[in-house]
Design a protein around this motif. Structure first.
Motif, PDB file in Angstrom:
ATOM      1  N   LEU A  47       0.934  -1.202   0.050  1.00 49.00           N
ATOM      2  CA  LEU A  47      -0.251   0.013  -0.001  1.00 49.00           C
ATOM      3  C   LEU A  47       0.958   1.258  -0.040  1.00 49.00           C
ATOM      4  O   LEU A  47       0.412   2.287  -0.585  1.00 49.00           O
ATOM      5  N   GLY A  48       1.901   1.228   0.846  1.00 51.86           N
ATOM      6  CA  GLY A  48       2.994   2.333   0.906  1.00 51.86           C
ATOM      7  C   GLY A  48       3.371   2.513  -0.695  1.00 51.86           C
ATOM      8  O   GLY A  48       3.669   3.872  -1.187  1.00 51.86           O
ATOM      9  N   VAL A  76      -8.657   1.842  -3.758  1.00 51.33           N
ATOM     10  CA  VAL A  76      -9.214   0.717  -4.681  1.00 51.33           C
ATOM     11  C   VAL A  76      -8.183  -0.503  -4.638  1.00 51.33           C
ATOM     12  O   VAL A  76      -8.511  -1.599  -4.786  1.00 51.33           O
ATOM     13  N   PHE A  77      -6.869  -0.064  -4.617  1.00 44.92           N
ATOM     14  CA  PHE A  77      -5.784  -1.067  -4.643  1.00 44.92           C
ATOM     15  C   PHE A  77      -6.011  -2.162  -3.432  1.00 44.92           C
ATOM     16  O   PHE A  77      -5.972  -3.477  -3.520  1.00 44.92           O
ATOM     17  N   LEU A  95       1.344 -12.933  -4.634  1.00 48.66           N
ATOM     18  CA  LEU A  95       0.366 -11.982  -5.127  1.00 48.66           C
ATOM     19  C   LEU A  95       0.732 -10.708  -4.854  1.00 48.66           C
ATOM     20  O   LEU A  95       0.586  -9.857  -5.818  1.00 48.66           O
ATOM     21  N   ILE A  96       0.963 -10.333  -3.456  1.00 51.46           N
ATOM     22  CA  ILE A  96       0.857  -8.810  -3.173  1.00 51.46           C
ATOM     23  C   ILE A  96       2.313  -8.483  -3.866  1.00 51.46           C
ATOM     24  O   ILE A  96       2.455  -7.320  -4.299  1.00 51.46           O
ATOM     25  N   SER A  97       3.261  -9.079  -3.861  1.00 50.88           N
ATOM     26  CA  SER A  97       4.480  -8.454  -4.536  1.00 50.88           C
ATOM     27  C   SER A  97       4.483  -8.295  -5.827  1.00 50.88           C
ATOM     28  O   SER A  97       4.918  -7.259  -6.359  1.00 50.88           O
ATOM     29  N   VAL A  98       3.798  -8.974  -6.642  1.00 47.42           N
ATOM     30  CA  VAL A  98       3.498  -8.934  -8.024  1.00 47.42           C
ATOM     31  C   VAL A  98       2.625  -7.661  -8.217  1.00 47.42           C
ATOM     32  O   VAL A  98       3.119  -7.015  -8.988  1.00 47.42           O
ATOM     33  N   PHE A  99       1.628  -7.474  -7.442  1.00 51.63           N
ATOM     34  CA  PHE A  99       0.957  -6.206  -7.345  1.00 51.63           C
ATOM     35  C   PHE A  99       1.844  -4.808  -7.085  1.00 51.63           C
ATOM     36  O   PHE A  99       1.677  -3.953  -7.848  1.00 51.63           O
ATOM     37  N   ALA A 182      -8.954  -3.016   5.628  1.00 50.50           N
ATOM     38  CA  ALA A 182      -7.710  -2.851   4.520  1.00 50.50           C
ATOM     39  C   ALA A 182      -8.143  -1.299   4.321  1.00 50.50           C
ATOM     40  O   ALA A 182      -6.987  -0.649   3.797  1.00 50.50           O
ATOM     41  N   ILE A 183      -9.125  -0.712   4.077  1.00 50.42           N
ATOM     42  CA  ILE A 183      -9.222   0.738   3.563  1.00 50.42           C
ATOM     43  C   ILE A 183      -8.702   1.568   4.617  1.00 50.42           C
ATOM     44  O   ILE A 183      -8.072   2.515   4.199  1.00 50.42           O
TER      45      ILE A 183
END
Lengths: 271, 289
Positions: A47-48, A76-77, A95-99, A182-183
């Motif tokens: 997120l950062g 949104v992310f 998955l998070i790494s890829v994003f 998360a938001i």
């Protein structure tokens, strides 16, 4: 000595910085407890990094206040990551790494267009001394929102992290609680990224909670220590950075890291 | 805390036409079960037969067809079912900063867990006392033994007075002493609470000794009925092998599981630990009949 410290409060920017630290750090300590507990360290890191992309998108779209595009993109992310995560098709960390890599690369590519990146490099380490009164008000708003959410949802968040199926069987709205959490992380991270810096923001989220975890046996201690460690690192880090003339963010993280290693040793000795 | 002290025999849980499929792959189909309050139903089956999937479907945790109904036979009224669930494991590291109070408070109360509430503390202690676990209230959950954790989870599942108590393989990681205690508690629950109990079990000995009804599943219900009816069925022999009966007739000292290990899902660990031979309990049942 007293005169030495009163010098700190001579400047308005120092007073504002201290107020900002007093608002941000307890929030980080608190959010960190559940980020660590739910093993979401990667998530908050991503997120950062998404902040860069948000700003880049704002620039491409010609928005004057890139804060808006940054916040919207991060929300949104965060929401999307949660959705994809639920399908459990790939390991979450991968998955998070890829994003994160993908969005960071896009952000960097856009921001560096025409060799202009130096304009944004302050984002990487942050500068708390430049915070304005208006921005402190934003922080206070998110502070109130987060505390409210915490009182309502902490039990549910904790229950979901222990066993989602069991949580669902006791009528906990798993999806909603996870999404709102998360938001909230997205909002807190993006609103404070300018002051702490992209490179260090995750350290400040994770370290106080991880330190508290070393020496806590229950949720009361866990929360209490995390908030105290976070506040302490923030205030001491700011004072030290003022007197040593180094950037504030890194100084705060250094103090937090020292606390981590001390509690780690304490925790081991207790066993 | 509890309103009803005895099972009335009029409540029943009906599990109707449960089916689960992931894409083209059918995991479960046409599962129909009927349990009265005060009854213990054991679900058995080989590994991968869909036992845990069935539990998740009953809990509505995964997409499925069919329904779970709770009915009052006396007046035919349908009510919303309350399920008390005891999971297999919790997702907690050993040093997680969470004690038993935190665990139960998080699941059962809205009062934020980062403050201690004396009234809630007292209520949780009372619920734990039902399973002789009141001394565990300040212990870290990650450091509890298998048996202790199970008692804590049972206390939590039962404190809300569920209509159906659902236990997913509750016997793993527990020694024989703990198993006896566990099933004694089940008997106690059957007599003193108004609820139905469904146990997904790996241990055929204990099922034989304590279950009122047994269901053997493998994608669908293969056999159901009393312990005797199911254990003597062809389907049962197909899944678990029938050699155990022949051996027990010859010698009681033969370790019966040895023959069946390849076919049955009983863990190898059990062979070493378990001392109650299956035939003892099974014979006991026969004689009672």
């Amino acid at each position: 000595m007293a005169g030495y410290f009163s010098e700190l409060f001579k400047y308005d920017f120092m007073i504002r910085a201290i107020i900002a630290i007093l608002v941000i750090t307890p929030l980080f300590g608190m959010l960190g407890t559940m980020i660590v507990h739910r093993k979401m360290a990667f998530f908050s890191d991503a997120l950062g990094h998404s902040a860069l992309t948000g700003i880049a998108i704002g620039i491409v779209l010609g928005i004057t206040d890139t804060n808006i595009s940054m916040v919207i993109f991060a929300v949104v992310f965060a929401f999307l990551l949660n959705q994809i995560n639920r399908r459990r098709l790939v390991a979450t960390d991968t998955l998070i790494s890829v994003f994160a890599s993908c969005s960071t690369a896009i952000g960097l590519a856009i921001l560096s267009f025409g060799g202009n990146f130096s304009k944004y490099s302050a984002l990487l380490v942050g500068d708390i001394l430049s915070i304005t009164s208006k921005e402190i008000v934003y922080l206070l708003l998110i502070f109130v929102a987060t505390i409210t959410f915490w009182f309502v949802a902490i039990n549910k968040l904790n229950a979901i992290s222990v066993n989602p199926t069991l949580a669902k069987s006791t009528n906990i709205a798993v999806r909603i609680v996870e999404d709102v959490f998360a938001i909230i992380i997205a909002l807190v991270v993006t609103l404070s990224i300018k002051w702490i810096g992209i490179l260090l923001i995750n350290a400040l989220l994770i370290l106080p909670a991880a330190s508290a975890r070393n020496i806590s046996t229950n949720m009361r201690e866990y929360h209490g220590y995390a908030i105290i460690f976070s506040l302490f690192s923030g205030v001491i880090g700011l004072i030290m950075s003022y007197f040593n003339n180094v950037a504030t963010g890194p100084m705060i993280v250094i103090v937090a890291s020292v606390i981590y290693f001390l509690t780690y040793i304490m925790g081991r000795e207790r066993k | 805390m509890r309103k009803i002290a005895k099972p009335c025999g009029f409540h029943c849980v009906k599990i109707k036409d449960i089916g689960v499929a992931f894409g083209d792959q059918v995991i479960l189909e046409n599962i129909n079960l009927h349990i009265h309050c005060g009854q213990l139903l054991a679900i058995i089956g080989r590994n991968g037969a869909g036992k845990s999937t069935l539990v998740k479907a009953i809990l509505d945790d995964i997409p499925h067809t069919g329904t779970v109904e709770f009915k009052d036979v006396e007046d035919g009224k349908m009510q919303k079912i309350k399920i008390g669930y005891v999971p297999q494991t919790l997702n907690l590291e050993e040093n997680a900063p969470m004690d038993v109070y935190d665990l139960i408070c998080s699941f059962r109360y809205n009062y934020p867990v980062f403050f201690k509430n004396k009234k809630i503390y007292g209520e949780i202690k009372e619920a734990l006392a039902e399973f002789d676990a009141e001394d565990l209230i300040d212990k870290q959950v990650g450091r509890l033994s298998g048996g202790e954790l199970q008692r804590v989870l049972l206390s939590m599942a039962v404190m809300d007075n569920p209509n159906l108590l659902l236990l997913d393989e509750p016997v793993s990681g527990i020694d024989k002493n703990g198993m006896d205690l566990f099933y004694d508690k089940m008997e106690y629950l059957k007599e003193n609470y108004d609820m139905s109990i469904v146990v997904v079990s790996h241990d055929l000995d204990y099922v034989a000794k304590y279950a009122d009804k047994v269901v053997l599943i493998d994608k669908a219900v293969m056999a159901e009925g009393t312990v005797r009816e199911v254990y003597e069925s062809e389907e049962f022999k197909e899944v678990f092998g029938n050699s155990r009966f022949e051996i027990t007739a010859k010698s009681t000292t033969t370790p019966i599981y040895e023959v069946d290990v390849a076919k049955s899902h009983v863990h190898k660990r059990d062979i070493v630990e378990k001392q109650t031979p299956f035939e003892a309990s099974y014979k006991g049942r026969k004689e009672e009949d």
